[in-house]
Design a protein around this motif. Sequence first.
Motif, PDB file in Angstrom:
ATOM      1  N   VAL A 197       3.066  17.849   7.962  1.00 51.78           N
ATOM      2  CA  VAL A 197       2.109  17.520   6.898  1.00 51.78           C
ATOM      3  C   VAL A 197       1.548  18.715   6.130  1.00 51.78           C
ATOM      4  O   VAL A 197       1.509  18.687   4.899  1.00 51.78           O
ATOM      5  N   VAL A 226       4.194  20.311   3.796  1.00 57.63           N
ATOM      6  CA  VAL A 226       4.540  19.473   2.640  1.00 57.63           C
ATOM      7  C   VAL A 226       3.415  19.483   1.614  1.00 57.63           C
ATOM      8  O   VAL A 226       3.647  19.583   0.408  1.00 57.63           O
ATOM      9  N   ARG A 227       2.179  19.450   2.096  1.00 55.98           N
ATOM     10  CA  ARG A 227       1.044  19.494   1.172  1.00 55.98           C
ATOM     11  C   ARG A 227       1.065  20.804   0.377  1.00 55.98           C
ATOM     12  O   ARG A 227       0.886  20.810  -0.844  1.00 55.98           O
ATOM     13  N   ASP A 235       3.711  20.918  -2.257  1.00 56.49           N
ATOM     14  CA  ASP A 235       3.331  20.140  -3.435  1.00 56.49           C
ATOM     15  C   ASP A 235       2.462  20.988  -4.370  1.00 56.49           C
ATOM     16  O   ASP A 235       2.605  20.963  -5.581  1.00 56.49           O
ATOM     17  N   ARG A 236       1.581  21.753  -3.767  1.00 55.94           N
ATOM     18  CA  ARG A 236       0.698  22.627  -4.537  1.00 55.94           C
ATOM     19  C   ARG A 236       1.523  23.694  -5.275  1.00 55.94           C
ATOM     20  O   ARG A 236       1.290  23.994  -6.444  1.00 55.94           O
ATOM     21  N   ARG A 286      13.440  10.074  16.497  1.00 51.14           N
ATOM     22  CA  ARG A 286      12.482   9.359  17.341  1.00 51.14           C
ATOM     23  C   ARG A 286      11.199   9.022  16.584  1.00 51.14           C
ATOM     24  O   ARG A 286      10.278   8.465  17.153  1.00 51.14           O
ATOM     25  N   GLY A 287      11.154   9.403  15.309  1.00 51.14           N
ATOM     26  CA  GLY A 287       9.969   9.087  14.519  1.00 51.14           C
ATOM     27  C   GLY A 287       8.799  10.010  14.787  1.00 51.14           C
ATOM     28  O   GLY A 287       7.656   9.698  14.483  1.00 51.14           O
ATOM     29  N   GLU A 288       9.085  11.192  15.331  1.00 53.84           N
ATOM     30  CA  GLU A 288       8.003  12.134  15.626  1.00 53.84           C
ATOM     31  C   GLU A 288       7.816  13.135  14.506  1.00 53.84           C
ATOM     32  O   GLU A 288       6.856  13.893  14.495  1.00 53.84           O
ATOM     33  N   MET A 289       8.785  13.198  13.609  1.00 49.77           N
ATOM     34  CA  MET A 289       8.771  14.219  12.573  1.00 49.77           C
ATOM     35  C   MET A 289       9.075  13.534  11.245  1.00 49.77           C
ATOM     36  O   MET A 289       9.879  12.595  11.210  1.00 49.77           O
ATOM     37  N   LEU A 290       8.454  13.992  10.172  1.00 44.96           N
ATOM     38  CA  LEU A 290       8.751  13.431   8.860  1.00 44.96           C
ATOM     39  C   LEU A 290      10.258  13.496   8.630  1.00 44.96           C
ATOM     40  O   LEU A 290      10.896  14.499   8.940  1.00 44.96           O
ATOM     41  N   ASP A 297      11.408  11.068   3.698  1.00 49.14           N
ATOM     42  CA  ASP A 297       9.950  11.137   3.507  1.00 49.14           C
ATOM     43  C   ASP A 297       9.593  12.358   2.668  1.00 49.14           C
ATOM     44  O   ASP A 297       8.856  12.262   1.680  1.00 49.14           O
ATOM     45  N   GLU A 317      10.848  12.093  -0.958  1.00 52.77           N
ATOM     46  CA  GLU A 317      10.120  11.076  -1.713  1.00 52.77           C
ATOM     47  C   GLU A 317       8.742  11.603  -2.102  1.00 52.77           C
ATOM     48  O   GLU A 317       8.295  11.443  -3.231  1.00 52.77           O
ATOM     49  N   ILE A 318       8.098  12.269  -1.160  1.00 48.17           N
ATOM     50  CA  ILE A 318       6.754  12.776  -1.430  1.00 48.17           C
ATOM     51  C   ILE A 318       6.789  13.901  -2.469  1.00 48.17           C
ATOM     52  O   ILE A 318       5.980  13.935  -3.384  1.00 48.17           O
ATOM     53  N   LEU A 319       7.731  14.809  -2.350  1.00 49.92           N
ATOM     54  CA  LEU A 319       7.770  15.960  -3.259  1.00 49.92           C
ATOM     55  C   LEU A 319       8.553  15.678  -4.541  1.00 49.92           C
ATOM     56  O   LEU A 319       8.493  16.456  -5.486  1.00 49.92           O
ATOM     57  N   GLY A 342       5.489   8.736  19.791  1.00 51.27           N
ATOM     58  CA  GLY A 342       6.621   9.161  18.988  1.00 51.27           C
ATOM     59  C   GLY A 342       6.743   8.594  17.597  1.00 51.27           C
ATOM     60  O   GLY A 342       7.487   9.113  16.799  1.00 51.27           O
ATOM     61  N   SER A 388       4.764   8.754  15.043  1.00 53.00           N
ATOM     62  CA  SER A 388       3.668   9.259  14.228  1.00 53.00           C
ATOM     63  C   SER A 388       4.107   9.621  12.818  1.00 53.00           C
ATOM     64  O   SER A 388       3.268   9.787  11.931  1.00 53.00           O
ATOM     65  N   LEU A 429      -0.079  11.691   3.713  1.00 53.74           N
ATOM     66  CA  LEU A 429       0.327  12.650   2.688  1.00 53.74           C
ATOM     67  C   LEU A 429       0.388  12.019   1.311  1.00 53.74           C
ATOM     68  O   LEU A 429      -0.059  12.592   0.325  1.00 53.74           O
ATOM     69  N   LEU A 450      -1.873  13.436  -1.648  1.00 57.04           N
ATOM     70  CA  LEU A 450      -1.237  14.138  -2.755  1.00 57.04           C
ATOM     71  C   LEU A 450      -1.436  13.396  -4.071  1.00 57.04           C
ATOM     72  O   LEU A 450      -1.553  14.017  -5.123  1.00 57.04           O
ATOM     73  N   ARG A 506      -5.770  18.017 -10.075  1.00 58.88           N
ATOM     74  CA  ARG A 506      -5.354  19.411 -10.200  1.00 58.88           C
ATOM     75  C   ARG A 506      -5.823  19.994 -11.530  1.00 58.88           C
ATOM     76  O   ARG A 506      -5.665  19.391 -12.568  1.00 58.88           O
TER      77      ARG A 506
END
Lengths: 271, 90
Positions: A146, A149-150, A153-154, A188-192, A196, A199-201, B10, B12, B20, B24, B31
């Motif tokens: 997180v 990624v934030r 974006d900045r 395992r869904g523990e990491m972006l 993800d 899509e976010i960036l 797991g 998360s 996020l 964002l 901004r």
Amino acid sequence: MGKVVVVTSGKGGVGKTTSTAALGAAVAKTGKKVALVDFDVGLRNLDLIMGAERRVVFDLVNVIQGTAKLSQALIRDKRLETLYLLPASQTRDKDALTEEGVAEVIARLRSVFDYVFCDSPAGIERGAQLAMRFADEAVIVTNPEVSSVRDSDRIIGLLDARTMRAEQGELVQKHVLVTRYDAARASRGEMLSIDDVLEILSTPLLGIIPESQDVLRASNLGSPVTLSEPLNGAAKAYLEAARRLEGEDLPVVVPFERKGFLDRLLGRRAA
Amino acid sequence: MSILDLFKRGTSAPVARERLQLLLAYERQSRGQPDLVSILREEIMAVIAKHVQIDQDYLQVSMDRGATMSTLEIDIQIPNKSAVPLAMAG
């Protein structure tokens, strides 16, 4: 006229310097003339990662202040004759850089080299802004996490507003390079996931560098991983990323961890 | 911790993605603009100070941003001894 590529991230410790060295060496391997410029004045490290720490005599600040010629400060790599390093100063502070000085150095490098990679310091202050100021393209190094990624974006916001290209109404071509990617944890869904992050960036992907011991070993030895262990996973990913940077249309394969019986069991329950 | 918790761990990453995206969306929009909460804080303070003597420290402005709606929370404490309107006090 060479291309100027800034390697940046906002957040520290995500792999800017390692990526600058690995990508630069990968491009230089193809015969292109490449200069790596360390902008982290006061905290230089690219020399160490490149294994050139004992050969630094003059640096970027000396060149800008006129106490050394550019040709005196450039260090030629011992492994690749097309690869050069312009180290940062270790003793001065970041205010030693001036925009005019940086502009002149970059312009001269651009006229001699095919690629100029600018290794940005962390943060969004002056040093980071000068590193991106004259860039044509940007590699945004991001961990699937997180805060990284934030910050990316900045940085993307700054690339679109504070660069010379942006001010002239053009765009800096941006690429996201995901580093320290752990396929097992992502599955395992523990990491972006890669999806993800992209899509976010909403920025195209240059490559995915898997979390790897090889990268640390390469740093220990003072060699870009693409030179010392070109057949390893992380090195291959960097070599492919470098080809994409040069314009090749090469699909990105998301690293996949073959699951063992226990992982499969746990994975299914977790989902 | 029960054995079931081991299996629940797991997932998360979806939470990370949602947090996020929300954050964002706000940061991109604001901004380059001055901080809304501190502007509100100053202006509210000025309005109150016209009528009542209060200390800066007694005004709390906080914002909780949600996906569809945000709440602005303003907490003003007026100590009883200075709650006398300025006109009367002066």
